[in-house]
Design a protein around this motif. Structure first.
Motif, PDB file in Angstrom:
ATOM      1  N   UNK A 167      91.013   8.642  29.172  1.00  0.00           N
ATOM      2  CA  UNK A 167      92.303   9.129  29.683  1.00  0.00           C
ATOM      3  C   UNK A 167      93.291   9.438  28.564  1.00  0.00           C
ATOM      4  N   UNK A 168      92.895   9.205  27.329  1.00  0.00           N
ATOM      5  CA  UNK A 168      93.753   9.452  26.173  1.00  0.00           C
ATOM      6  C   UNK A 168      95.044   8.649  26.253  1.00  0.00           C
ATOM      7  N   UNK A 169      94.896   7.378  26.601  1.00  0.00           N
ATOM      8  CA  UNK A 169      96.045   6.488  26.695  1.00  0.00           C
ATOM      9  C   UNK A 169      95.808   5.270  25.811  1.00  0.00           C
ATOM     10  N   UNK A 170      96.895   4.590  25.473  1.00  0.00           N
ATOM     11  CA  UNK A 170      96.835   3.344  24.721  1.00  0.00           C
ATOM     12  C   UNK A 170      97.429   2.240  25.578  1.00  0.00           C
ATOM     13  N   UNK A 171      96.709   1.143  25.709  1.00  0.00           N
ATOM     14  CA  UNK A 171      97.208  -0.021  26.446  1.00  0.00           C
ATOM     15  C   UNK A 171      97.533  -1.101  25.429  1.00  0.00           C
ATOM     16  N   UNK A 172      98.730  -1.673  25.529  1.00  0.00           N
ATOM     17  CA  UNK A 172      99.135  -2.717  24.597  1.00  0.00           C
ATOM     18  C   UNK A 172      99.565  -3.966  25.359  1.00  0.00           C
ATOM     19  N   UNK A 173      99.411  -5.100  24.716  1.00  0.00           N
ATOM     20  CA  UNK A 173      99.940  -6.371  25.212  1.00  0.00           C
ATOM     21  C   UNK A 173     101.056  -6.800  24.270  1.00  0.00           C
ATOM     22  N   UNK A 175     104.360  -9.684  23.127  1.00  0.00           N
ATOM     23  CA  UNK A 175     104.762 -11.087  23.091  1.00  0.00           C
ATOM     24  C   UNK A 175     105.694 -11.436  24.234  1.00  0.00           C
ATOM     25  N   UNK A 176     106.216 -10.423  24.918  1.00  0.00           N
ATOM     26  CA  UNK A 176     107.060 -10.638  26.099  1.00  0.00           C
ATOM     27  C   UNK A 176     106.219 -10.757  27.362  1.00  0.00           C
ATOM     28  N   UNK A 177     104.916 -10.987  27.196  1.00  0.00           N
ATOM     29  CA  UNK A 177     103.967 -11.161  28.304  1.00  0.00           C
ATOM     30  C   UNK A 177     103.943  -9.930  29.209  1.00  0.00           C
ATOM     31  N   UNK A 178     103.739  -8.771  28.580  1.00  0.00           N
ATOM     32  CA  UNK A 178     103.646  -7.507  29.310  1.00  0.00           C
ATOM     33  C   UNK A 178     102.373  -6.765  28.922  1.00  0.00           C
ATOM     34  N   UNK A 179     101.865  -5.987  29.863  1.00  0.00           N
ATOM     35  CA  UNK A 179     100.850  -4.978  29.598  1.00  0.00           C
ATOM     36  C   UNK A 179     101.506  -3.622  29.798  1.00  0.00           C
ATOM     37  N   UNK A 180     101.338  -2.724  28.840  1.00  0.00           N
ATOM     38  CA  UNK A 180     101.968  -1.413  28.914  1.00  0.00           C
ATOM     39  C   UNK A 180     100.932  -0.307  28.779  1.00  0.00           C
ATOM     40  N   UNK A 181     101.161   0.784  29.501  1.00  0.00           N
ATOM     41  CA  UNK A 181     100.376   2.006  29.349  1.00  0.00           C
ATOM     42  C   UNK A 181     101.222   3.000  28.571  1.00  0.00           C
ATOM     43  N   UNK A 182     100.705   3.484  27.443  1.00  0.00           N
ATOM     44  CA  UNK A 182     101.389   4.477  26.639  1.00  0.00           C
ATOM     45  C   UNK A 182     100.630   5.793  26.711  1.00  0.00           C
ATOM     46  N   UNK A 191     104.316  -0.601  33.118  1.00  0.00           N
ATOM     47  CA  UNK A 191     104.158  -1.947  32.568  1.00  0.00           C
ATOM     48  C   UNK A 191     103.990  -2.939  33.709  1.00  0.00           C
ATOM     49  N   UNK A 192     103.368  -4.080  33.380  1.00  0.00           N
ATOM     50  CA  UNK A 192     103.159  -5.141  34.356  1.00  0.00           C
ATOM     51  C   UNK A 192     103.144  -6.463  33.606  1.00  0.00           C
ATOM     52  N   UNK A 193     103.464  -7.538  34.278  1.00  0.00           N
ATOM     53  CA  UNK A 193     103.453  -8.854  33.644  1.00  0.00           C
ATOM     54  C   UNK A 193     102.015  -9.313  33.416  1.00  0.00           C
TER      55      UNK A 193
END
Length: 328
Positions: A167-173, A175-182, A191-193
């Motif tokens: 999908x040509x995306x980057x997923x990051x975790x 320190x604020x306890x989040x998962x993000x889709x870039x 984003x999601x907790x």
């Protein structure tokens, strides 16, 4: 006034090469090959090629002759240079990171141009092709201090990341306890907790799920992707939550076996095996290494789970025989 052009002796030879006899090409040999002009008639170059191949000028042999290979082999010892056969990894390009404390590198190419993300303790550097590198902060405490009008860095608090080429995306975790889709341009899409800190990632292309190993747990997340969208717009789940680990057991690496539907997870120097569909623990290999396992990959073609340790040893074990790790 027209400018007068004077032909050099070498150019004069070129100008009359088409009308000269075959024997006239010997003039090119007078000054040696080092003094040849930029453009040389093919007849003369053919003589050079023939002489290197051991073919006498004036014979009926030509470049299409089946005997040319024989002549070339017979004269190879006289004209050959030392042969070098490359092996291993060959360096094709070097990219400089501005700080010496490099922690992680991610390859994020979405076009023919190379794209790299490199991370240190303070920032993420984006390098696309030969363009100028762009640095973005990952320190949450420096948010908006330099320029309040500048857009906020999407990498604030970065702890782990993974690029999904599908999908040509980057997923990051974070320190604020989040998962993000870039997105491919590194814009925050969703984003999601993550509930707890995430220490490792693996993506399953068959099920379009993200396996996240963390502090005392493993979660399997899905993605929300509308039919009219090129990439996911959010997370779903988690579908599976594995919580039979202790609070001090940190999952530093996760891999998947797509054939037998298993999850491999490393905790310190131990290897845990789980059922991918149910989350049931199948096996625990305590002391798989003498020291902490630093990285792990699963090689699907031969069904090998390969682990590397900080003590310098690499071990592998077959998917159906995980109780016998083998030192490579």
């Amino acid at each position: 006034m027209a400018e007068e052009v004077t032909l050099s002796p070498s150019n004069n030879r070129l100008a009359t090469a088409a009308t000269e006899d075959f024997s006239d090409d010997e003039k090119y040999n007078e000054g040696g090959r080092a003094s040849l002009p930029a453009i040389v008639p093919w007849r003369h170059m053919k003589n050079i090629v023939y002489s290197c191949s051991g073919i006498a000028v004036g014979t009926k042999r030509d470049l299409d002759s089946v005997d040319l290979g024989v002549y070339r082999k017979q004269n190879a010892a006289l004209n050959a240079f030392p042969t070098t056969i490359p092996y291993g990894f060959q360096n094709t390009r070097s990219i400089t990171h501005p700080r010496p404390s490099l922690k992680s590198v991610l390859y994020t190419a979405v076009t023919k141009l190379d794209s790299f993300l490199s991370c240190d303790a303070h920032s993420v550097v984006i390098q696309k092709g030969n363009s100028r590198p762009i640095a973005m902060s990952i320190d949450p405490e420096k948010r908006g201090k330099k320029n309040a009008l500048a857009p906020e860095s999407p990498f604030l608090g970065l702890s782990r990341w993974i690029f999904i080429p599908k999908w040509k995306i980057t997923v990051i975790a974070t320190l604020q306890l989040e998962l993000k889709i870039l997105s491919s341009s590194f814009e925050n899409v969703a984003s999601v907790s993550s509930v707890q800190p995430v220490l490792s990632f693996e993506f399953n292309e068959d099920t379009n799920e993200l396996i996240a190993g963390g502090v005392g747990n493993i979660r399997v997340w899905g993605f929300e992707k509308p039919s009219n969208s090129l990439f996911p717009q959010g997370f779903t789940g988690p579908r599976l939550f594995i919580s039979d680990l202790k609070a001090n057991e940190w999952v530093t690496n996760v891999t998947i076996d797509k054939v037998f539907h298993r999850i491999f997870a490393t905790v310190d120097n131990a290897l845990f095996v789980y059922d991918y569909k149910t989350g049931r623990r199948l096996e625990v290999i305590n002391g798989a290494h003498k020291s902490t396992i630093s990285t792990m990959v699963f090689y699907q073609p031969l069904q090998y789970n390969i682990t590397a340790c900080t003590d310098g040893f690499i071990c592998d074990s077959q998917s159906m025989d995980t109780t016998i790790p083998r030192v490579i």
